[in-house]
Design a protein around this motif. Structure first.
Motif, PDB file in Angstrom:
ATOM      1  N   LEU A  87       0.833  -1.199   0.000  1.00 25.61           N
ATOM      2  CA  LEU A  87       0.000   0.000   0.000  1.00 25.61           C
ATOM      3  C   LEU A  87       0.869   1.251   0.000  1.00 25.61           C
ATOM      4  CD1 LEU A  87      -2.828  -0.940   2.530  1.00 25.61           C
ATOM      5  CD2 LEU A  87      -2.842  -1.109   0.038  1.00 25.61           C
ATOM      6  N   SER A  88       2.115   1.071   0.377  1.00 20.55           N
ATOM      7  CA  SER A  88       3.082   2.168   0.421  1.00 20.55           C
ATOM      8  C   SER A  88       4.478   1.556   0.345  1.00 20.55           C
ATOM      9  CB  SER A  88       2.919   2.966   1.726  1.00 20.55           C
ATOM     10  OG  SER A  88       4.022   3.794   1.965  1.00 20.55           O
ATOM     11  N   GLY A  89       5.451   2.394   0.011  1.00 22.69           N
ATOM     12  CA  GLY A  89       6.841   1.943   0.024  1.00 22.69           C
ATOM     13  C   GLY A  89       7.462   2.069   1.404  1.00 22.69           C
ATOM     14  N   THR A  90       6.639   2.359   2.419  1.00 20.97           N
ATOM     15  CA  THR A  90       7.154   2.626   3.763  1.00 20.97           C
ATOM     16  C   THR A  90       7.902   1.435   4.347  1.00 20.97           C
ATOM     17  OG1 THR A  90       5.335   4.175   4.121  1.00 20.97           O
ATOM     18  CG2 THR A  90       6.483   3.382   6.066  1.00 20.97           C
ATOM     19  N   TYR A  91       7.358   0.246   4.189  1.00 20.61           N
ATOM     20  CA  TYR A  91       8.015  -0.953   4.719  1.00 20.61           C
ATOM     21  C   TYR A  91       9.363  -1.179   4.035  1.00 20.61           C
ATOM     22  CZ  TYR A  91       9.006  -5.943   5.356  1.00 20.61           C
ATOM     23  OH  TYR A  91       9.614  -7.140   5.622  1.00 20.61           O
ATOM     24  N   GLN A  92       9.386  -1.069   2.707  1.00 22.36           N
ATOM     25  CA  GLN A  92      10.628  -1.272   1.978  1.00 22.36           C
ATOM     26  C   GLN A  92      11.655  -0.203   2.329  1.00 22.36           C
ATOM     27  OE1 GLN A  92      11.319  -3.944   0.328  1.00 22.36           O
ATOM     28  NE2 GLN A  92       9.252  -4.808   0.415  1.00 22.36           N
ATOM     29  N   SER A  93      11.180   1.023   2.549  1.00 20.63           N
ATOM     30  CA  SER A  93      12.076   2.108   2.945  1.00 20.63           C
ATOM     31  C   SER A  93      12.727   1.802   4.290  1.00 20.63           C
ATOM     32  CB  SER A  93      11.304   3.423   3.018  1.00 20.63           C
ATOM     33  OG  SER A  93      12.144   4.491   3.389  1.00 20.63           O
ATOM     34  N   ALA A  94      11.942   1.284   5.223  1.00 23.23           N
ATOM     35  CA  ALA A  94      12.484   0.933   6.541  1.00 23.23           C
ATOM     36  C   ALA A  94      13.488  -0.209   6.429  1.00 23.23           C
ATOM     37  CB  ALA A  94      11.347   0.556   7.487  1.00 23.23           C
ATOM     38  N   CYS A  95      13.201  -1.181   5.561  1.00 26.72           N
ATOM     39  CA  CYS A  95      14.145  -2.290   5.352  1.00 26.72           C
ATOM     40  C   CYS A  95      15.462  -1.776   4.770  1.00 26.72           C
ATOM     41  CB  CYS A  95      13.531  -3.336   4.435  1.00 26.72           C
ATOM     42  SG  CYS A  95      12.163  -4.275   5.162  1.00 26.72           S
ATOM     43  N   SER A  96      15.362  -0.850   3.825  1.00 29.46           N
ATOM     44  CA  SER A  96      16.570  -0.278   3.222  1.00 29.46           C
ATOM     45  C   SER A  96      17.359   0.529   4.252  1.00 29.46           C
ATOM     46  CB  SER A  96      16.200   0.618   2.042  1.00 29.46           C
ATOM     47  OG  SER A  96      15.577  -0.124   1.012  1.00 29.46           O
ATOM     48  N   ALA A  97      16.643   1.299   5.080  1.00 27.84           N
ATOM     49  CA  ALA A  97      17.316   2.093   6.117  1.00 27.84           C
ATOM     50  C   ALA A  97      18.039   1.188   7.101  1.00 27.84           C
ATOM     51  CB  ALA A  97      16.286   2.960   6.846  1.00 27.84           C
ATOM     52  N   ARG A  98      17.447   0.057   7.410  1.00 31.03           N
ATOM     53  CA  ARG A  98      18.083  -0.900   8.327  1.00 31.03           C
ATOM     54  C   ARG A  98      19.445  -1.328   7.808  1.00 31.03           C
ATOM     55  NH1 ARG A  98      18.633  -6.377   8.325  1.00 31.03           N
ATOM     56  NH2 ARG A  98      18.801  -7.385  10.391  1.00 31.03           N
ATOM     57  N   GLU A  99      19.549  -1.535   6.506  1.00 28.80           N
ATOM     58  CA  GLU A  99      20.815  -1.987   5.919  1.00 28.80           C
ATOM     59  C   GLU A  99      21.890  -0.901   5.928  1.00 28.80           C
ATOM     60  OE1 GLU A  99      21.441  -5.150   4.971  1.00 28.80           O
ATOM     61  OE2 GLU A  99      19.446  -5.514   5.849  1.00 28.80           O
ATOM     62  N   MET A 100      21.510   0.324   6.216  1.00 35.57           N
ATOM     63  CA  MET A 100      22.435   1.445   6.137  1.00 35.57           C
ATOM     64  C   MET A 100      23.040   1.834   7.485  1.00 35.57           C
ATOM     65  SD  MET A 100      20.185   3.752   3.464  1.00 35.57           S
ATOM     66  CE  MET A 100      21.358   5.088   3.368  1.00 35.57           C
ATOM     67  N   VAL A 101      22.643   1.155   8.541  1.00 35.10           N
ATOM     68  CA  VAL A 101      23.163   1.495   9.866  1.00 35.10           C
ATOM     69  C   VAL A 101      24.051   0.362  10.395  1.00 35.10           C
ATOM     70  CG1 VAL A 101      21.201   2.973  10.394  1.00 35.10           C
ATOM     71  CG2 VAL A 101      21.128   0.577  11.047  1.00 35.10           C
ATOM     72  N   ASP A 102      24.957   0.708  11.304  1.00 42.68           N
ATOM     73  CA  ASP A 102      25.936  -0.268  11.803  1.00 42.68           C
ATOM     74  C   ASP A 102      25.307  -1.319  12.703  1.00 42.68           C
ATOM     75  OD1 ASP A 102      27.984   1.055  10.469  1.00 42.68           O
ATOM     76  OD2 ASP A 102      28.487   2.329  12.198  1.00 42.68           O
ATOM     77  N   HIS A 103      24.211  -0.985  13.364  1.00 40.97           N
ATOM     78  CA  HIS A 103      23.620  -1.915  14.331  1.00 40.97           C
ATOM     79  C   HIS A 103      22.377  -2.606  13.748  1.00 40.97           C
ATOM     80  CE1 HIS A 103      21.665   1.959  14.729  1.00 40.97           C
ATOM     81  NE2 HIS A 103      20.685   1.438  15.451  1.00 40.97           N
ATOM     82  N   LYS A 104      22.428  -2.940  12.459  1.00 41.71           N
ATOM     83  CA  LYS A 104      21.245  -3.499  11.795  1.00 41.71           C
ATOM     84  C   LYS A 104      20.769  -4.809  12.415  1.00 41.71           C
ATOM     85  CE  LYS A 104      23.668  -6.020   8.096  1.00 41.71           C
ATOM     86  NZ  LYS A 104      23.788  -6.159   6.623  1.00 41.71           N
ATOM     87  N   ASP A 105      21.696  -5.565  13.037  1.00 41.21           N
ATOM     88  CA  ASP A 105      21.291  -6.839  13.634  1.00 41.21           C
ATOM     89  C   ASP A 105      20.391  -6.644  14.844  1.00 41.21           C
ATOM     90  OD1 ASP A 105      22.741  -8.179  11.725  1.00 41.21           O
ATOM     91  OD2 ASP A 105      24.507  -8.473  12.984  1.00 41.21           O
ATOM     92  N   ASN A 106      20.327  -5.418  15.349  1.00 45.87           N
ATOM     93  CA  ASN A 106      19.459  -5.121  16.490  1.00 45.87           C
ATOM     94  C   ASN A 106      18.114  -4.532  16.055  1.00 45.87           C
ATOM     95  OD1 ASN A 106      21.536  -5.912  18.163  1.00 45.87           O
ATOM     96  ND2 ASN A 106      22.205  -3.835  18.654  1.00 45.87           N
ATOM     97  N   ILE A 107      17.864  -4.524  14.746  1.00 40.25           N
ATOM     98  CA  ILE A 107      16.640  -3.894  14.228  1.00 40.25           C
ATOM     99  C   ILE A 107      15.763  -4.929  13.530  1.00 40.25           C
ATOM    100  CG2 ILE A 107      15.706  -2.153  12.666  1.00 40.25           C
ATOM    101  CD1 ILE A 107      18.373  -0.653  12.942  1.00 40.25           C
ATOM    102  N   THR A 108      14.495  -4.973  13.902  1.00 40.89           N
ATOM    103  CA  THR A 108      13.510  -5.827  13.238  1.00 40.89           C
ATOM    104  C   THR A 108      12.446  -4.930  12.615  1.00 40.89           C
ATOM    105  OG1 THR A 108      13.830  -7.620  14.830  1.00 40.89           O
ATOM    106  CG2 THR A 108      11.804  -7.663  13.503  1.00 40.89           C
ATOM    107  N   VAL A 109      12.219  -5.091  11.320  1.00 37.43           N
ATOM    108  CA  VAL A 109      11.179  -4.333  10.627  1.00 37.43           C
ATOM    109  C   VAL A 109       9.995  -5.267  10.399  1.00 37.43           C
ATOM    110  CG1 VAL A 109      10.569  -2.980   8.598  1.00 37.43           C
ATOM    111  CG2 VAL A 109      12.901  -2.857   9.522  1.00 37.43           C
ATOM    112  N   ILE A 110       8.827  -4.899  10.896  1.00 36.82           N
ATOM    113  CA  ILE A 110       7.632  -5.744  10.789  1.00 36.82           C
ATOM    114  C   ILE A 110       6.642  -5.105   9.826  1.00 36.82           C
ATOM    115  CG2 ILE A 110       5.707  -6.811  12.009  1.00 36.82           C
ATOM    116  CD1 ILE A 110       7.302  -6.641  14.568  1.00 36.82           C
TER     117      ILE A 110
END
Length: 277
Positions: A87-110
């Motif tokens: 319905l939006s690119g919001t979820y994909q945007s959050a997934c992409s942002a997760r890959e751009m930070v050093d602590h991505k293993d501590n982030i879960t996008v639902i």
């Protein structure tokens, strides 16, 4: 520590979210030569721009804004509860942002598989669970389960918005507008788009078509219904009254839609949603 992050699909402003203890990153809005953030633009001016013939557009939150929200909490376990993917690119945007930070293993996008009322409920309850000392896994498991216990319908009033959104052909939109028909759209099973559910002659018959399709379900006090609308106060009350008639034990909450969803549904649209508590 667990941190909850979401987006403006929850109908929480940035300040309201912070008061509750979590972060909300707003979607972006453009209408005419005016641009801004969802829930932060003046509503009167927004509706005036639409009345002038300007057509609003919405887009997912800036990836930079999402990255910034993640980087605020480098030591925490972050749970980002996003509006429905598709319905939006919001979820994909959050997934992409997760890959751009050093602590991505501590982030879960639902992917919440929903929006607005049920999305708001998920985030509100997730924050309560966090404050009660629940683990990130417990919260993630609960939100994931709730994402499959909700559904949504939309009753638009402006055929032009449906036509511009590609959900109705120009000819069908013109005929529907002349005949003053009331289309009903439903969220598809995969929760990625809206599809035709019914077309009725009156608003109340459109609402009844939705409620009739649910009458065999065991809706009791363990369910919340949401009526969210674009300044359609009379139709909102009609909907609330009909839900009470059909399902007297459920909780009912009403909200006005944000700019991003007015962009999709048009002025005076009404959405009916539910989620199991």
């Amino acid at each position: 520590m667990v941190r909850i992050i979401t987006d403006s699909s929850t109908l929480y402003t940035i300040d309201q979210a912070q008061e509750k203890g979590f972060d909300s990153v707003p979607l972006s809005i453009v209408i005419g030569d005016w641009d801004g953030k969802d829930l932060q633009m003046d509503y009167d001016r927004f509706y005036e721009e639409i009345a002038k013939g300007n057509h609003p557009k919405s887009s997912q939150p800036s990836i930079g804004d999402v990255v910034d929200s993640f980087e605020k909490y480098p030591e925490d376990e972050i749970i980002n509860i996003s509006m429905a993917d598709g319905l939006s690119g919001t979820y994909q945007s959050a997934c992409s942002a997760r890959e751009m930070v050093d602590h991505k293993d501590n982030i879960t996008v639902i992917n919440s598989r929903t929006l607005c009322g049920p999305h708001r409920y998920m985030v509100t309850e997730a924050q309560k669970m966090k404050e009660a000392g629940k683990s990130a896994k417990e919260i993630i498991d609960w939100v994931t389960q709730k994402s499959f216990e909700t559904d949504s319908w939309l009753i638009p009033q402006d055929f032009g918005f449906l036509r511009r959104g590609g959900r109705m052909t120009p000819t069908a939109a013109a005929i529907g507008s002349v005949l003053k028909l009331k289309p009903v759209l439903c969220l598809t099973e995969d929760c990625k788009r809206l599809d035709k559910f019914a077309i009725k002659r009156t608003f109340s018959s459109a609402v009844k078509a939705i409620l009739d399709s649910l009458k065999d379900k065991p809706f009791g006090s363990d369910y919340i219904f949401y009526v969210v609308h674009a300044r359609a106060f009379k139709d909102c009350q009609t909907t609330v009254d009909l839900i009470k008639e059909y399902f007297p034990e459920v909780t009912i909450e009403t909200y006005e839609l944000s700019h991003a969803f007015i962009t999709q549904g048009g002025p005076a649209c009404v959405a009916i949603q539910y989620i199991k508590k």
